[in-house]
Design a protein around this motif. Structure first.
Motif, mmCIF file in Angstrom:
data_model
loop_
_atom_site.group_PDB
_atom_site.id
_atom_site.type_symbol
_atom_site.label_atom_id
_atom_site.label_comp_id
_atom_site.label_asym_id
_atom_site.label_seq_id
_atom_site.Cartn_x
_atom_site.Cartn_y
_atom_site.Cartn_z
ATOM 1 N N THR A 88 0.845 -1.199 0.000
ATOM 2 C CA THR A 88 0.000 0.000 0.000
ATOM 3 C C THR A 88 0.878 1.245 0.000
ATOM 4 N N LEU A 89 0.552 2.200 -0.861
ATOM 5 C CA LEU A 89 1.341 3.420 -1.017
ATOM 6 C C LEU A 89 0.632 4.589 -0.344
ATOM 7 N N SER A 90 1.348 5.325 0.511
ATOM 8 C CA SER A 90 0.761 6.462 1.217
ATOM 9 C C SER A 90 0.677 7.690 0.324
ATOM 10 N N GLU A 91 -0.060 8.671 0.789
ATOM 11 C CA GLU A 91 0.009 10.002 0.202
ATOM 12 C C GLU A 91 1.366 10.616 0.531
ATOM 13 N N PRO A 92 1.802 11.657 -0.199
ATOM 14 C CA PRO A 92 3.090 12.286 0.126
ATOM 15 C C PRO A 92 3.140 12.772 1.564
ATOM 16 N N ILE A 93 4.284 12.559 2.204
ATOM 17 C CA ILE A 93 4.531 13.009 3.567
ATOM 18 C C ILE A 93 4.845 14.504 3.541
#
Length: 394
Positions: A88-93
């Motif tokens: 799973t890929l997060s939104e940009p930090i």
């Protein structure tokens, strides 16, 4: 024919050369300084499977494994993301420094230490816009518990002087064992004028830098502390170092880009001069000699290994997992032009064999997963940038 004559005739037959990795003709006509300094014997091919772990990334550049099996990954336009163990890929930090995303610049490497679970501290390298131009920079900050924000971000290194060319940033960061220090690699910003500064100890172009990883000060033991030269310099005479790792023996190894030919693997030691741009095992892109036209001269450290034609190196690791039998202690290096992971077998500090594990895309970085498989970063524009898992076949 007598036994003597038969033995003499046999001795005159040259031994068959060991097979080498198929890589095409060399750009330069240099002889290696010692056996297996280049084109070492080809290792047996490893049967592997590759599968996309994460896709949709935009020029991913660096990757760092977190406790528990998650990852941090950078995208050159300026995004830092978390990748969960399930892909799973997060939104940009948020909180990432502003980057100079021209040409080869942007958000580059990412690293954490073994104590990340307690400190939440993250290190980034990036191309920084400064008054008068651009520079390689390294910063550290704290990642929030929910993984959404970096706070208290501070630079620990900014290359000087400012460069007029947004090229050759180097930009790997690795940690010295059993100390509070970090090694940061730089490039020499490519142009004919800039590259000469790789030999200038008054600049941090084409250098390995060693600093305190939190406050950026020069540690004791740096070779030019109290002498003429920038006191954070560890080694010099480099072109564009984009691979760095600490070996099992605790010493720093680096891989740097050559021009046309002359990518180098170096055991990178304090105060050593690695020769660029005076000597090189490559030639210019136009085919002309580099610097003196010599591959080596007295006073310059020899590369442990070099490639001609180039692999165009990215990140590197020393493998210490169990998934791939017989790989323990081997170097795994990313190859952009070779579109592969390049495995080098070492014995007593020398390369004894080479293998190319084909990925079919530009490989910018490589990380070892907790189960010993590999996660490689493919440097492609969105939506084609990806993380690819390499596992043993079967």
């Amino acid at each position: 024919m007598t036994k003597f004559a038969l033995a003499a005739a046999t001795a005159m037959v040259p031994a068959l050369a060991a097979a080498q990795v198929d890589q095409g003709p060399a750009n330069a006509d240099f002889e290696a300084a010692f056996e297996n300094q280049t084109r070492a014997p080809a290792l047996d091919d490893t049967a592997v499977t590759t599968e996309t772990f994460v896709d949709g990334l935009d020029h991913p550049w660096g990757i760092a494994l977190l406790p528990g099996g998650d990852y941090l990954v950078t995208e050159r336009p300026g995004q830092l993301r978390m990748v969960m163990a399930d892909g799973t890929l997060s939104e940009p930090i948020t909180g990432v420094p502003d980057v100079d995303n021209r040409e080869q610049g942007g958000l580059l490497d990412v690293a954490v230490r073994d104590d990340f679970a307690e400190t939440r501290r993250v290190w980034l390298t990036y191309a920084k816009s400064v008054e008068g131009g651009t520079a390689t920079a390294a910063a550290t900050g704290t990642l929030s518990e929910d993984g959404t924000e970096l706070t208290d971000v501070q630079d620990i290194f900014v290359q000087s002087p400012p460069a007029d060319a947004p090229m050759h940033y180097g930009s790997r960061i690795v940690f010295e064992p059993d100390s509070d220090n970090a090694f940061i690699t730089t490039g020499e910003h490519f142009t004919q004028v800039n590259r000469e500064l790789a030999q200038d100890l008054g600049t941090t172009y084409g250098k390995v830098i060693r600093v305190d990883a939190v406050d950026g000060t020069a540690p004791e033991g740096n070779p030019f502390v109290g002498e003429e030269g920038v006191d954070t310099i560890w080694s010099y005479g480099h072109r564009n170092i984009q691979g760095a790792a600490v070996g099992p023996e605790g010493r720093l190894w680096t891989i740097e880009h050559g021009p046309a030919g002359g990518d180098e693997l170096n055991l990178t030691e304090a105060g050593e001069n690695y020769g660029w741009p005076v000597v090189s095992y490559g030639v210019t892109y136009s085919g002309n000699p580099v610097g003196s036209g010599d591959a080596r001269q007295e006073g310059f450290a020899e590369p442990v290994y070099y490639w001609d034609p180039v692999i165009a190196p990215g990140g590197m690791i020393f493998y210490d997992g169990d998934a791939f039998d017989g790989w323990g202690g081997d170097i795994l290096a990313s190859g952009l032009v070779s579109q592969s992971v390049v495995r080098l077998e070492l014995e007593d500090g020398r390369v004894t064999g080479e293998e190319r594990i084909d990925v079919g895309a530009r490989v910018r970085d490589v990380e070892q997963a907790p189960d010993g498989t590999l996660i490689v970063v493919t440097d492609e524009a969105a939506p084609n940038g990806a993380l690819v898992r390499i596992s043993p076949a079967g």
